[in-house]
Enzyme design. Structure first.
Site, PDB file in Angstrom:
ATOM      1  N   PHE A  94       0.863  -1.184   0.000  1.00 50.98           N
ATOM      2  CA  PHE A  94       0.000   0.000   0.000  1.00 50.98           C
ATOM      3  C   PHE A  94       0.902   1.236   0.000  1.00 50.98           C
ATOM      4  O   PHE A  94       1.992   1.215   0.558  1.00 50.98           O
ATOM      5  CB  PHE A  94      -0.891   0.021   1.251  1.00 50.98           C
ATOM      6  N   VAL A  96       2.128   4.918   1.167  1.00 52.30           N
ATOM      7  CA  VAL A  96       2.207   5.532   2.510  1.00 52.30           C
ATOM      8  C   VAL A  96       0.945   6.343   2.834  1.00 52.30           C
ATOM      9  O   VAL A  96       0.461   6.338   3.956  1.00 52.30           O
ATOM     10  CB  VAL A  96       3.463   6.438   2.603  1.00 52.30           C
ATOM     11  N   GLN A 105      -5.297  -3.266   5.220  1.00 52.53           N
ATOM     12  CA  GLN A 105      -3.945  -3.295   4.646  1.00 52.53           C
ATOM     13  C   GLN A 105      -3.200  -4.561   5.072  1.00 52.53           C
ATOM     14  O   GLN A 105      -2.513  -5.188   4.263  1.00 52.53           O
ATOM     15  CB  GLN A 105      -3.159  -2.052   5.071  1.00 52.53           C
ATOM     16  N   TYR A 193       3.456  -4.297   5.495  1.00 45.30           N
ATOM     17  CA  TYR A 193       4.443  -4.740   4.501  1.00 45.30           C
ATOM     18  C   TYR A 193       5.644  -5.378   5.205  1.00 45.30           C
ATOM     19  O   TYR A 193       6.099  -6.465   4.828  1.00 45.30           O
ATOM     20  CB  TYR A 193       4.891  -3.557   3.634  1.00 45.30           C
ATOM     21  N   GLY A 194       6.138  -4.708   6.244  1.00 41.89           N
ATOM     22  CA  GLY A 194       7.285  -5.227   6.988  1.00 41.89           C
ATOM     23  C   GLY A 194       7.016  -6.597   7.593  1.00 41.89           C
ATOM     24  O   GLY A 194       7.842  -7.507   7.500  1.00 41.89           O
ATOM     25  N   VAL A 195       5.828  -6.774   8.189  1.00 38.80           N
ATOM     26  CA  VAL A 195       5.481  -8.074   8.784  1.00 38.80           C
ATOM     27  C   VAL A 195       5.347  -9.144   7.691  1.00 38.80           C
ATOM     28  O   VAL A 195       5.797 -10.274   7.861  1.00 38.80           O
ATOM     29  CB  VAL A 195       4.191  -7.989   9.635  1.00 38.80           C
ATOM     30  N   LYS A 197       6.980  -9.340   5.031  1.00 37.66           N
ATOM     31  CA  LYS A 197       8.329  -9.712   4.590  1.00 37.66           C
ATOM     32  C   LYS A 197       9.123 -10.421   5.688  1.00 37.66           C
ATOM     33  O   LYS A 197      10.020 -11.214   5.391  1.00 37.66           O
ATOM     34  CB  LYS A 197       9.075  -8.475   4.063  1.00 37.66           C
ATOM     35  N   VAL A 230      14.371   0.388  -4.941  1.00 36.92           N
ATOM     36  CA  VAL A 230      14.394   0.392  -6.409  1.00 36.92           C
ATOM     37  C   VAL A 230      13.280   1.263  -6.996  1.00 36.92           C
ATOM     38  O   VAL A 230      12.150   1.231  -6.520  1.00 36.92           O
ATOM     39  CB  VAL A 230      14.269  -1.059  -6.942  1.00 36.92           C
TER      40      VAL A 230
END
Length: 276
Positions: A94, A96, A105, A193-195, A197, A230
């Site tokens: 998602f 920011v 999310q 997103y962090g969790v 990954k 990237v």
């Protein structure tokens, strides 16, 4: 059945995925499959590579759809008897500024990034041939998210004995906690997103351990990596690396020579093994 080697990249009609396909077309001695949810976009990307003098093949694959994964599995089994290189690149994030509730999310992000990736692995890992290479594209966000977890959760995620079932339960709990808005109280960081990954990196560590236990003689190497920051639709134009630069570490891991005995079960950034 074709005796040709085959490499597969998920979510590869644009961004880092497309750059990985481009590099594999140049360096991998066999058929390279560009896959995407949308056949139109996938074929378009294949045509773009063709204009560059590169030959990629297309197959539809939506990692959120188990039927799509299984259809692709059956195709690979029938045509090639398996696969040699699997790069799990498909993922979502998602923006920011997105105003969707955090619970939404969390659910949507984990559905693709963790559960979708896991489903691809469940179906395709058994088809990976001896000396095969598997690369799960994670993110450095997984390490920062890990540091944002409670000590108790960190201990679980760093454990060398955590099982896939235990990991699935933890990822499911995060989604449930997020929906109830108690995720921070329960020791989770405030990043879906962090969790997601963390899930990918820990899943990779578990899968590598399983390969050691069940297929030691097959010399398969499986790793998680971070491509870096990237310039893609996901990260935006301010990011520091081009997609080609982002593809370097995943491609390096996908093409580890057959006599290499590592890295395996590692989290790799800029071709360097990181401490998890």
């Amino acid at each position: 059945m074709s005796s040709v080697s085959v490499a597969v990249v998920t979510g590869s009609n644009k961004g880092i995925g497309l750059a990985i396909v481009r590099a594999l077309c140049k360096q991998f001695p066999g058929d390279v499959y560009l896959t995407a949810r949308d056949p139109g976009r996938g074929q378009e990307a294949v045509a773009k590579l063709q204009e560059e003098g590169l030959r990629a093949l297309f197959h539809q694959l939506d990692i959120d759809d188990l039927q799509s994964i299984r259809a692709f599995r059956d195709f690979l089994k029938e045509k090639y008897g398996g696969l040699n290189v699997l790069v799990n690149n498909a993922g979502i994030a998602f923006k920011v500024h997105d105003t969707s509730p955090f619970g939404v999310q969390a659910e949507v992000t984990l559905k693709t990034n963790f559960f979708g990736t896991r489903n691809v692995c469940t179906e395709l890992l058994p088809l990976v041939k001896p000396y095969g290479r598997v690369v799960n594209v994670s993110s450095m966000m997984s390490s920062s998210a890990l540091r944002g977890c409670s000590q108790e959760l960190q201990k679980k995620f760093r454990s060398d004995t955590i099982t896939e079932d235990e990991l699935v339960k933890l990822m499911t709990k995060f989604v449930e906690d997020a929906k109830k808005s108690v995720h921070q109280k329960e020791g989770w960081p405030n990043t879906a997103y962090g969790v997601s990954k963390i899930g990918v990196t820990v899943l990779s560590r578990i899968q590598a351990r399983m390969l050691n236990e069940k297929r030691k003689g097959d010399h398969i190497l499986l790793n998680a990596c971070c491509p870096g920051w990237v310039r893609t639709d996901m990260a935006g134009p301010k990011a520091t690396k081009s997609p080609e630069e982002g593809a370097e570490t995943p491609v390096y891991l996908a093409l580890l020579p057959s006599d290499a005995d590592g890295p395996h079960g590692q989290f790799v950034i800029d071709k360097t093994v990181q401490t998890w």
